[in-house]
Design a protein around this motif. Structure first.
Motif, PDB file in Angstrom:
ATOM      1  N   PRO A  16       0.931  -1.565  -0.166  1.00 51.86           N
ATOM      2  CA  PRO A  16      -0.001  -0.355  -0.293  1.00 51.86           C
ATOM      3  C   PRO A  16       0.887   0.928  -0.319  1.00 51.86           C
ATOM      4  O   PRO A  16       1.742   1.248   0.223  1.00 51.86           O
ATOM      5  N   ALA A  17       0.136   2.390  -0.217  1.00 50.13           N
ATOM      6  CA  ALA A  17       1.207   3.781  -1.190  1.00 50.13           C
ATOM      7  C   ALA A  17       1.408   3.636   0.142  1.00 50.13           C
ATOM      8  O   ALA A  17       0.073   3.859   1.515  1.00 50.13           O
ATOM      9  N   PRO A  18       2.563   4.654   1.163  1.00 53.04           N
ATOM     10  CA  PRO A  18       3.155   4.974   2.297  1.00 53.04           C
ATOM     11  C   PRO A  18       2.325   6.068   2.157  1.00 53.04           C
ATOM     12  O   PRO A  18       2.506   7.245   1.696  1.00 53.04           O
TER      13      PRO A  18
ATOM     14  N   ARG B 213       0.770   5.220  -6.984  1.00 51.48           N
ATOM     15  CA  ARG B 213       0.777   4.344  -5.145  1.00 51.48           C
ATOM     16  C   ARG B 213       0.420   5.903  -4.365  1.00 51.48           C
ATOM     17  O   ARG B 213      -0.460   5.598  -3.327  1.00 51.48           O
ATOM     18  N   ARG B 214       1.294   6.696  -4.432  1.00 51.48           N
ATOM     19  CA  ARG B 214       0.990   7.534  -2.494  1.00 51.48           C
ATOM     20  C   ARG B 214      -0.295   8.832  -3.185  1.00 51.48           C
ATOM     21  O   ARG B 214      -1.683   8.306  -1.852  1.00 51.48           O
TER      22      ARG B 214
ATOM     23  N   LEU C 183       4.532  16.507  -3.252  1.00 50.78           N
ATOM     24  CA  LEU C 183       5.605  15.874  -2.755  1.00 50.78           C
ATOM     25  C   LEU C 183       4.798  15.316  -1.324  1.00 50.78           C
ATOM     26  O   LEU C 183       5.107  14.274  -0.252  1.00 50.78           O
ATOM     27  N   VAL C 184       4.014  15.900  -1.119  1.00 47.50           N
ATOM     28  CA  VAL C 184       3.194  15.981   0.691  1.00 47.50           C
ATOM     29  C   VAL C 184       1.715  15.672   0.391  1.00 47.50           C
ATOM     30  O   VAL C 184       0.775  15.385   1.966  1.00 47.50           O
ATOM     31  N   ILE C 185       0.722  16.128  -0.474  1.00 46.04           N
ATOM     32  CA  ILE C 185      -0.336  15.383   0.101  1.00 46.04           C
ATOM     33  C   ILE C 185      -0.962  14.594  -0.311  1.00 46.04           C
ATOM     34  O   ILE C 185       0.140  13.852  -0.415  1.00 46.04           O
ATOM     35  N   ALA C 186      -2.023  14.449   0.723  1.00 43.79           N
ATOM     36  CA  ALA C 186      -2.253  13.284   0.701  1.00 43.79           C
ATOM     37  C   ALA C 186      -4.026  12.367  -0.196  1.00 43.79           C
ATOM     38  O   ALA C 186      -4.566  13.420  -0.339  1.00 43.79           O
TER      39      ALA C 186
ATOM     40  N   GLN D 260       9.940   3.493  -7.011  1.00 43.64           N
ATOM     41  CA  GLN D 260      10.715   2.632  -6.617  1.00 43.64           C
ATOM     42  C   GLN D 260      10.582   1.695  -6.248  1.00 43.64           C
ATOM     43  O   GLN D 260      11.745   0.130  -5.796  1.00 43.64           O
TER      44      GLN D 260
ATOM     45  N   SER E   5       6.999   8.375   5.383  1.00 46.42           N
ATOM     46  CA  SER E   5       7.231   8.033   4.007  1.00 46.42           C
ATOM     47  C   SER E   5       8.338   9.021   4.176  1.00 46.42           C
ATOM     48  O   SER E   5       9.459   8.682   3.589  1.00 46.42           O
ATOM     49  N   GLY E   6       8.508  10.050   4.609  1.00 44.07           N
ATOM     50  CA  GLY E   6       9.547  11.657   4.664  1.00 44.07           C
ATOM     51  C   GLY E   6      10.651  10.770   4.876  1.00 44.07           C
ATOM     52  O   GLY E   6      11.921   9.942   5.256  1.00 44.07           O
ATOM     53  N   PRO E   7      11.212  10.669   6.384  1.00 39.19           N
ATOM     54  CA  PRO E   7      12.081   9.717   7.073  1.00 39.19           C
ATOM     55  C   PRO E   7      12.661   8.068   6.716  1.00 39.19           C
ATOM     56  O   PRO E   7      13.850   7.915   5.932  1.00 39.19           O
TER      57      PRO E   7
ATOM     58  N   TRP F   1       6.773  18.380   6.515  1.00 41.38           N
ATOM     59  CA  TRP F   1       5.448  17.569   6.026  1.00 41.38           C
ATOM     60  C   TRP F   1       4.148  18.009   6.839  1.00 41.38           C
ATOM     61  O   TRP F   1       3.294  18.764   6.665  1.00 41.38           O
TER      62      TRP F   1
ATOM     63  N   GLU G 112      -3.442   5.019  -6.278  1.00 44.19           N
ATOM     64  CA  GLU G 112      -3.770   3.835  -6.219  1.00 44.19           C
ATOM     65  C   GLU G 112      -5.459   3.468  -5.004  1.00 44.19           C
ATOM     66  O   GLU G 112      -5.768   2.888  -4.658  1.00 44.19           O
TER      67      GLU G 112
ATOM     68  N   ARG H 144      12.764  17.306   8.215  1.00 42.97           N
ATOM     69  CA  ARG H 144      12.143  16.383   7.467  1.00 42.97           C
ATOM     70  C   ARG H 144      10.636  16.281   7.413  1.00 42.97           C
ATOM     71  O   ARG H 144       9.563  17.215   7.488  1.00 42.97           O
TER      72      ARG H 144
ATOM     73  N   ALA I  73       1.664  10.087   3.839  1.00 49.06           N
ATOM     74  CA  ALA I  73       2.501  11.125   3.029  1.00 49.06           C
ATOM     75  C   ALA I  73       3.183  11.342   4.027  1.00 49.06           C
ATOM     76  O   ALA I  73       4.765  11.586   3.800  1.00 49.06           O
ATOM     77  N   LEU I  74       3.032  11.261   5.617  1.00 51.60           N
ATOM     78  CA  LEU I  74       3.711  11.628   6.641  1.00 51.60           C
ATOM     79  C   LEU I  74       5.072  10.864   6.803  1.00 51.60           C
ATOM     80  O   LEU I  74       6.089  11.081   6.684  1.00 51.60           O
TER      81      LEU I  74
ATOM     82  N   ARG J  22      12.150   7.100   2.972  1.00 50.52           N
ATOM     83  CA  ARG J  22      12.296   7.258   2.052  1.00 50.52           C
ATOM     84  C   ARG J  22      13.848   7.668   2.086  1.00 50.52           C
ATOM     85  O   ARG J  22      14.695   7.644   1.100  1.00 50.52           O
TER      86      ARG J  22
END
Lengths: 271, 485
Positions: A5-7, B478-479, B440-443, B76, A12-14, B417, B482, B413, A9-10, A16
């Motif tokens: 599943p997609a990580p 995927r973020r 790179l940050v939204i959900a 990735q 995923s930071g550290p 976020w 999906e 970081r 947003a939060l 990655r």
């Protein structure tokens, strides 16, 4: 095709960032079954590196991995062995990809493969000469290209080529060995210049006499150092981002003088 | 001259390997991973790449020049299909200005080919390096978005190679759903292998540029509103360190095309030699500038640079309008090669939000105040005016955008976020949108509130139809998507 599943947003930071922090000890050593290559693998494993050790001879790779096992257990390092003939250029890209995946990245690459067959006084043998060039030069270029492209895109990494003081002059004793090392020196210098803007360093090592299989049976050896000592100095030079290092350093004086000797004298020398 | 000789020379086909294992990262360097990159040279080779990925059980992330700041061209969990070797110009008609090129043809190649004929691309980004396929997939815009729309508005036709291997020719009439979904569809429906687009007739290689200094955001927005009818380009720079009365202070650059006859020597200004970006900046060779900028890459240094830029801009604004080449005006981001490296290992993110006219002012002021309160001050702020367009997942609104570049560091970081997700709340409450080329940050929930549910459902249905095995995937997909597909 299924994926995790997609990580979110939060978190995923550290996650990655992995690979950028502490986990920067991954190396490949080509020509690892004996001599300086094997000594480098032992030292890197002792420092906690994950090392891929490549050579033609499987039994010696197995023995090396076994010898490194206690050090690896203590430091968290690992030795991955892979049978590879440095003259087999075709398999390099796929092997590179597999090993870097297994290591989880690549920070240090060492090309230590080299052959110096004994050449008879009146021997002019093209097939043998091509073999020398294949191992000493072609393999270095094939691996160098893969490493250069990978490290360039990561903007970091170190490539070390083990050349020789023999590349400084054309010696009558082993013409193509000298040629291969001279070409290797030039290749490494060009690669260093080419990658300098990318943050990747290329280090040329010119060993003098090191107590390895290659020097066994040679007479008139002096200033002989052990492979372990050479490996220690090689790693120090690579870490200090030295461009070209004679190992041990006193050979620099010899190299400088040898380069100045005029041809009409040099051809009389027995080297 | 034979027609062939007019075509811009493509980058040598062997300049990059067909397959390599390397790091693939977002332009901002804050996200990326090692992976296999495949570089096909024509449609058949793209098909072969599809097959190869399927054989190896990998998904494919589409990538052009990798200019998206975030994870739009990263994958990735699979391979990357890099279109940069498919970069030939197929035709250009100097009479009509219509160009036809392969997907990997870049904006740089395009303007360098068309300008000497008296044409300039209708829409260009702040950097000249994106490929046409990548730019179309992200539906990029320029400093003239309010006047001419996005790149999609300039495209009349393209070929889309779906993962099935089928090639769809799309125009506003033919395969109209695909036309409007694949532009801005961030590479999820197929590979854009050929693009046809119009360019604009210009009568000079120069623009007339005037500068205006605005003491706060209100002044900037008023300038835009009162000049947008007559200006061809408007772009605002904001000193994000300004606060209080000077919250949102900045500079506007306002440019217009020259009419026929205004430039006495168009044949000279249209030459590529006239379009060179400056070779030195403040006396330093430009290739070295980022190494100096590195030392300013902190709040103190950036406050100093922004302040200096603001006050030198105020001086500039007192002067008369001046002429500047198209390239020098358009490609500000290319002035300092490698400037992103000054941000250090953590890289940067660009947080760009698009807000409707009615809510923009209050929301942007609130966001800037929060930046100050939370200690995350953007090192670069860029402000633009936009207009809506018909593309399904477009970011463009009848309103404004504010792009804020934040430095990313390992230690802060997660906090950054979190800060961005708070800003996102303001944006969405104000009816705003985001732009996949930057984000790179939204959900996923943010995407669902950006677009009508039926449009998202239609996009998913189209993706399902063209790519039932979900061969095309990126980290961004995927973020954000999906979970709802």
């Amino acid at each position: 095709m299924s994926h995790d599943p997609a990580p979110a947003a939060l978190p995923s930071g550290p996650v990655r960032l992995a690979g950028v922090g502490l986990d920067e000890r991954r190396a490949i050593v080509v020509g690892a079954s004996s001599g300086m290559g094997a000594a480098l693998v032992r030292q890197l494993a002792g420092e906690g590196y994950r090392v891929a050790a490549l050579a033609r001879r499987k039994p010696e790779l197995d023995a090396l991995a076994a010898a490194c096992a206690p050090a690896c257990a203590a430091t968290g390092g690992a030795v991955i062995s892979a049978v590879h003939d440095a003259a087999n250029l075709a398999e390099v890209p796929a092997l590179f990809e597999r090993l870097v995946r297994e290591l989880g990245g690549l920070d240090l690459f060492v090309y230590a493969a080299g052959v110096m067959p004994k050449i008879g006084k009146e021997q002019y043998d093209t097939a043998l000469d091509r073999e020398i060039l294949a191992v000493n030069l072609d393999g270095a270029i094939a691996w160098g290209n893969e490493c250069a492209n990978y490290m360039r895109t990561r903007r970091r990494g170190t490539i070390v080529g083990i050349s020789s003081i023999a590349g400084d002059r054309g010696r009558k004793g082993n013409p193509v060995y000298c040629t291969s090392k001279a070409a290797l020196n030039t290749y490494l210098e060009a690669l260093r210049n080419r990658l300098s803007e990318s943050g990747v360093h290329v280090c040329t090592i010119k060993p003098g006499y090191v107590d390895t299989r290659m020097t066994q049976g040679l007479d008139k050896l002096f200033w002989l150092i052990s492979a372990e000592e050479a490996a220690r100095q090689i790693l120090a030079a690579a870490r200090n981002r030295v461009n070209t290092r004679y190992v041990p350093l006193r050979w620099q004086a010899v190299g400088t003088v040898l380069k100045l000797v005029p041809s009409f004298l040099f051809r009389r020398a027995s080297i | 001259m034979p027609a062939k000789a007019l075509l811009a020379p493509p980058i040598p086909r062997r300049a990059r390997p067909e397959r390599s294992y390397e790091r693939v990262e977002g332009w901002g360097m804050a996200v990326g991973s090692d992976g296999v990159v495949l570089r096909p040279r024509d449609v058949d080779e793209v098909r072969a790449c599809f097959e190869q990925a399927r054989r190896e059980g990998k998904s494919l992330g589409l990538r052009g020049s990798g200019c998206s700041y975030g994870d739009a061209s990263c994958n990735q969990l699979g391979h990357t299909l890099d279109l940069s070797r498919m970069n030939r110009l197929l035709s250009f008609d100097p009479a009509s200005g219509v160009a036809q090129a392969e997907g990997g043809f870049t904006i740089e190649q395009l303007w360098k080919h068309v300008l000497p004929h008296g044409w300039w691309p209708k829409v260009v980004s702040g950097t000249m390096f994106p490929t046409l396929a990548g730019a179309a997939a992200m539906n990029i815009h320029g400093k003239n978005n309010y006047a001419v729309g996005t790149l999609g508005d300039a495209i009349s036709e393209f070929d889309l190679l779906a993962p099935s291997g089928e090639l769809y020719t799309c125009t506003r009439e033919r395969n109209a759903d695909l036309f409007h979904a694949a532009i801005g569809g961030f590479g999820m429906l197929g590979v854009i292998t050929r693009v046809v687009l119009g360019t604009k007739r210009v009568h000079s290689g120069d623009l007339e540029v005037r500068a205006f200094a605005s003491r706060n955001l209100r002044e900037m927005m008023e300038y835009f509103e009162s000049h947008k009818a007559n200006s061809d380009y408007l772009v605002g720079w904001i000193d994000c360190f300004g606060r209080g009365e000077e919250l949102g202070r900045g500079l506007i650059h306002d440019a217009r095309y020259l009419d026929e006859g205004e430039d006495p020597h168009p044949e000279q200004t249209l030459r590529l030699g006239h379009q060179e970006l400056p070779l030195t900046i403040l006396g330093f060779p430009k290739s070295e500038v980022w190494k100096i900028l590195r030392y300013f890459s902190n709040d103190l240094g950036m406050r100093a640079i922004n302040t200096a830029k603001y006050w030198s801009g105020r001086l500039e604004a007192m002067g008369e309008p001046h002429r500047q080449s198209h390239a020098a005006f358009a490609f500000l981001l290319d002035y300092v090669p490698g400037w992103k490296l000054a941000y250090g290992r953590g890289g940067l993110i660009q947080y760009q939000s698009f807000l409707p006219n009615a809510t923009a002012h209050a929301a942007y002021e609130q966001m800037m105040r929060w930046n100050h309160e939370r200690g995350f001050v953007p090192y670069l702020g860029v402000f633009k005016r936009h207009r809506p367009d018909p593309f399904w997942l477009t970011h463009a609104v009848d309103g404004w955008s504010f792009a804020m570049d934040f430095k990313v560091t390992a230690s802060r970081r997660a906090d950054l976020w979190r800060h961005c997700s708070e800003l996102t709340r303001i944006v969405l409450e104000a009816g705003g949108k985001f732009y996949f080329a930057k984000d790179l940050v939204i959900a996923p929930r943010d995407v669902q509130s950006m677009f009508p549910a039926d449009r998202l459902a239609a996009f998913s249905a189209l993706k399902q139809r063209l790519d039932p095995g979900a061969l095309l995937q990126t980290d961004l997909w995927r973020r954000l998507f999906e979970p709802c597909s």
